[in-house]
Structure formats: C-alpha cells, structure tokens
Design an enzyme around this catalytic site. Structure first.
Site, PDB file in Angstrom:
ATOM      1  N   ALA A  62      -6.315   0.737  -0.739  1.00  0.00           N
ATOM      2  CA  ALA A  62      -6.917   1.307  -2.162  1.00  0.00           C
ATOM      3  C   ALA A  62      -6.475   0.383  -3.264  1.00  0.00           C
ATOM      4  O   ALA A  62      -5.887  -0.451  -3.203  1.00  0.00           O
ATOM      5  CB  ALA A  62      -6.130   2.521  -2.118  1.00  0.00           C
ATOM      6  N   GLY A 107      -5.896   2.083   3.198  1.00  0.00           N
ATOM      7  CA  GLY A 107      -7.180   2.747   3.347  1.00  0.00           C
ATOM      8  C   GLY A 107      -8.113   2.049   4.115  1.00  0.00           C
ATOM      9  O   GLY A 107      -8.994   2.351   4.962  1.00  0.00           O
ATOM     10  N   GLU A 110      -7.313   2.886   7.834  1.00  0.00           N
ATOM     11  CA  GLU A 110      -7.551   4.302   7.731  1.00  0.00           C
ATOM     12  C   GLU A 110      -9.217   4.417   8.015  1.00  0.00           C
ATOM     13  O   GLU A 110      -9.669   5.135   8.870  1.00  0.00           O
ATOM     14  CB  GLU A 110      -7.327   5.267   6.445  1.00  0.00           C
ATOM     15  CG  GLU A 110      -5.607   5.500   6.758  1.00  0.00           C
ATOM     16  CD  GLU A 110      -5.133   5.994   5.326  1.00  0.00           C
ATOM     17  OE1 GLU A 110      -4.624   7.047   5.309  1.00  0.00           O
ATOM     18  OE2 GLU A 110      -5.403   5.516   4.293  1.00  0.00           O
ATOM     19  N   GLU A 130       1.849   2.274   3.028  1.00  0.00           N
ATOM     20  CA  GLU A 130       2.009   3.226   1.905  1.00  0.00           C
ATOM     21  C   GLU A 130       3.432   3.074   1.444  1.00  0.00           C
ATOM     22  O   GLU A 130       3.928   3.601   0.604  1.00  0.00           O
ATOM     23  CB  GLU A 130       1.259   4.372   2.118  1.00  0.00           C
ATOM     24  CG  GLU A 130      -0.397   4.174   1.980  1.00  0.00           C
ATOM     25  CD  GLU A 130      -0.885   3.852   3.350  1.00  0.00           C
ATOM     26  OE1 GLU A 130      -2.174   3.727   3.410  1.00  0.00           O
ATOM     27  OE2 GLU A 130      -0.201   3.312   4.246  1.00  0.00           O
TER      28      GLU A 130
END
Length: 256
Positions: A62, A107, A110, A130
């Site tokens: 992100a 991300g 993911e 994270e």
C-alpha cells in the site's frame, strides 16, 4: 494518468500495474482494480486473466504516505473499499494467474493471493510486513494466506513480517511455479492462453465450486458441485466436448 490498465489479446486479459518505481497500491489504484476486475468478468473477449506488475516488481504494498494521513474514522470507511477491491479480483469468474517478479509485499502479496495460480520469478520476494508498522494485513492477508499455506505458516509470516524468497515460497505453497525472471510473463501468458481455449462455463463452474466449497462444510460443498455438474449438461460446450471424445478421442474438443 492511469496506473493500472486492462489489455486484451487472444482471449487473455492482462491487468497491468504501472506505477513506478514500486507499484504502490494507493486508494485510486485499489478502486481501479475493482473496476477492471468487474470489467474482465463481464467481457466475452476475456476468457482468462493475468495480474502483472512489470519486469521489475509486482507490487510493494500500500501507499504508506497516503495511509499515514488517515485516522480511525477514515480507515473504517476505506478498509471496506480496500477489501472489496481485492475480493472483486478473487471473484473474477475466469482463471486468473499472478505473474510475480521482484517484490510482492503487503497489499502486493494479498493481490497475488487473489489469483488461482501464481508464477514467480526466481528474484521474487513475498511477505506480509504490516506487523512492522504496528498493523495487520487488511486486504485479505490473514484469511487468504491461511487458507493457502495453513494457519501456522501464515502466522509465521504475519507475526514476523519477514519476506520469503521464491524457493521458500514454492516450498510452502505460496507460489506454484518458479521460473527465471525474464520468463515470468511468458509462462503466465502460456498458462492463461491455454485455459482461454477451454470451456468457459465449465471453468467458471470449477472455480466457483472450489472457492465456495472451501468456505463451507463438505455437504454444502458437494451440493454446490452437484448443482454445477448437472447444470453443465445444458451447455453447448458439454455437447461439443462429449461428441469430440466419442468421435475423435480425448482432449481434442474445440470450444468457442
């Protein structure tokens, strides 16, 4: 400027991230991913999909600079949109392969988890870092990763935030094939192109049966499978496939 696009050729749609240098997934890219995933699902000329970040990096996560400015109230709203964007990719009713080169972190990892199959370059590094920010994965990482590699391995990666190289990712089932970096897209395209020639409704049925079945108990999963299996007897592809088998032998059917 569009940082993510859908390019279609020969039945294969490539959702391409293009935000140098690291393909940081800010909110605009997340929203665009959802739009393109839904478009790919609707379009008849798209029969399989590749997720690709380019030759150097898949996606390094992100946009932390953007996220740093959000408070709790803002994230309560944004977190749902974030998850819905990735879920839209996971629900594309067609075969999806992630072509992973370089970093696929946070991300980015993911997003790769939303694919049905993952081909990684030997230079790939994957992880969910994270925890190092005082957070947890928020785009499906705690759920899809655990379902893919098992809860203990998922907790190892999530608790430590460590990155795994391509060989370890292959060993634990996080990726399905490791190839030289320069061959990643080529091999992903070969996989996608082959399936693009297959029976679209049967592939959709197979994907939904597996994915939906994993979310429920065995008996319900068998019901999902049975309903799709019987329903496919109403399709032209089933008639074409069986006729070809009887007349020409297995594996020679041509599907539209």
């Amino acid at each position: 400027m569009a940082f993510v696009n859908l390019e279609v050729s020969g039945g294969v749609g490539t959702i391409r991230l293009d935000r140098p240098p690291m393909n940081a997934l800010d909110s605009s890219i997340q929203d665009r991913l959802r739009e393109l995933a839904e478009e790919a699902g609707r379009r008849d000329d798209v029969r399989s999909v590749i997720l690709y970040g380019g030759e150097k990096v898949f996606a390094a996560g992100a946009d932390i600079k953007e996220m740093r400015g959000w408070d709790h109230a803002a994230m309560v709203v944004r977190s749902r949109a974030l998850q819905e964007s990735f879920t839209a990719v996971a629900r594309i009713p067609k075969p999806v392969v992630a072509a992973v080169t370089g970093y696929a972190l946070g991300g980015g990892c993911e997003l790769a988890l939303c694919a049905d199959f993952r081909i990684a370059g030997a230079n790939a590094k994957l992880g969910q870092p994270e925890i190092l920010l005082g957070l947890i994965p928020g785009a499906g990482g705690t759920q899809r990763l655990a379902r893919l590699v098992g809860p203990s391995r998922a907790k190892d990666l999530i608790f430590t935030g460590r990155q795994v190289k391509a060989d370890e990712a292959l060993a634990i089932g996080l990726v399905d094939r490791v190839v030289p970096p320069e061959e990643v897209y080529e091999q992903a395209h070969a996989w996608a192109a082959k399936l693009a020639q297959g029976p679209a409704l049967a592939l959709r049925a197979a994907k939904e049966s597996v994915d939906a079945g994993l979310e429920t108990d065995l008996e319900t999963g068998l019901t999902i499978e049975r309903n799709w299996f019987a329903g496919l007897f109403a399709t032209e592809d089933r008639e074409r496939g069986m006729r070809s088998f009887v007349e020409d032998g297995p594996g020679k059917a041509k599907f539209l």
